[in-house]
Design an enzyme around this catalytic site. Structure first.
Site: not given
Ligand SMILES: Nc1ncnc2c1ncn2[C@@H]1O[C@H](COP(=O)(O)OP(=O)(O)OP(=O)(O)O)[C@@H](O)[C@H]1O
Ligand SMILES: O=P(O)(O)OC[C@H]1O[C@](O)(CO)[C@@H](O)[C@@H]1O
Ligand SMILES: [Mg+2]
Length: 319
Positions: A104-105, A127
């Protein structure tokens, strides 16, 4: 390059601090200033940051969590929020951004790049769901925590002839489940990637119970279902006691393993070097043990499949 920004975003992962340290110190070694935005993209949008120099990142390498804090920013998901973030980058005269986080980030980083900001990512999430890398920062620590917990649960399972369903993290990804199962000799692994049928699972458990193997460890990725529900179902359908344990956030915290410390340090260094060389739209990490810059769009759009040789190994040995 004179001044860069960095942030940690998404779920925290052990090793994020080591990555922050590597980014700040690599920048310092090049005479480049570094500023750390707090609470992920929220801090970028609200222009909240601290100066990071070689000394201010002392003593964090071995710490879990992230000294910059992390967040899931709803504001940055909006076009307005991202335009504001790009403006903040410009106002602070930043020559680029390092984004430490998961899929996502990095998607967010890609979109910021589309607004003209040079962005290089550092692959960091428990993940392990970014395409193109061996492992992401935090995964190894998370798996080792799961292994330690499952080893302990095995003692209870054996002593009481019980079946245990252990739920591990992994939003849409079964990597933690697969590797934790392999490393603990678990009997069954349930992941979102590998199709499974509950009736077949019940038949297998039934046959084992009839053959006097009454303790079992089932490792279930959270993306494959809920341990409590499966446990109730097994107890209701078989003459065995079944219990569920959800490992949860313990997998995200604590001191990073040697693997994650080194991965975070090499990836953080590589990200700054890449920005300095004019790269953007890429994520730093390792593939086949070597540092690579993976195109961000591909890293976040292609699925990081379970390692097929590990899937085959599990089939062979978990009988
Ligand atoms: N499609 C998107 N467009 C813009 N910003 C995004 C998008 N997806 C994610 N982000 C930004 O990145 C942040 C982190 O994304 P997400 O919650 O998916 O975590 P991640 O980086 O995948 O890490 P993890 O999965 O380990 O928690 C989101 O809260 C948002 O601010
Ligand atoms: O910290 P939160 O927002 O509860 O999210 C939990 C999610 O974050 C992770 O720990 C990392 O993406 C996932 O394995 C889990 O689904
Ligand atoms: Mg993620």
């Amino acid at each position: 390059m004179k001044r860069i920004g960095l942030l940690t975003s998404g779920g925290d992962a052990s090793g994020m601090n080591a990555a922050i340290r590597a980014v700040a110190r690599t920048a310092a070694s090049m005479g480049v200033e570094a500023v750390g935005f707090e609470r992920g993209y929220d801090g970028l949008v609200s222009n909240t940051w601290i100066e990071l120099n070689a000394r201010s990142v002392s003593g964090i390498l071995e710490l879990g969590g992230t000294m910059l804090k992390s967040a899931r920013s709803e504001l940055f998901r909006t076009e307005e929020g991202r335009k504001q973030a790009a403006l903040v980058v410009q106002e602070n005269r930043l020559d680029g951004m390092v984004i430490i986080g998961g899929n996502g980030s990095q998607t967010g980083g890609y979109l910021l790049g589309q607004l003209g900001v040079p962005v290089v990512g550092v692959a960091s999430t428990i993940d392990n769901d970014l395409y193109g890398f061996d492992y992401t920062i935090g995964f190894d620590t998370a798996v080792n925590i799961a292994i330690d917990a499952i080893d302990r649960i095995r003692d209870v399972a054996e002593s009481h002839d019980r079946v245990f369903v252990v739920e591990v993290m992994g939003r849409d990804n079964g990597s933690i489940a697969l590797e934790a199962a392999l490393a603990t000799g678990a009997d069954i692994v349930l992941t979102p990637e590998l199709p499974f049928s509950i009736p077949e699972l019940i038949t297998r458990l039934h046959d084992d119970v009839m053959a006097h193997k009454k303790h079992h460890i089932i490792v279930m990725a959270e993306g494959a279902g809920h341990a409590e529900e499966l446990s109730h179902y097994i107890s209701a359908n078989l003459p065995v006691e079944c219990r569920a344990t959800v490992l949860g956030y313990v997998q995200r915290g604590g001191s990073p393993t040697r693997f994650d410390r080194i991965l975070a340090s090499t990836s953080g260094e590589a990200a700054v070097v890449a920005l300095n060389e004019g790269h953007s739209g890429v994520v730093a990490g390792t593939r086949d043990g070597h540092i690579v810059l993976q195109e961000t769009l591909e890293a976040v759009t292609r699925r990081n499949l379970l390692k097929p040789e590990l899937v085959e190994l599990l089939k062979r040995v978990s009988i």
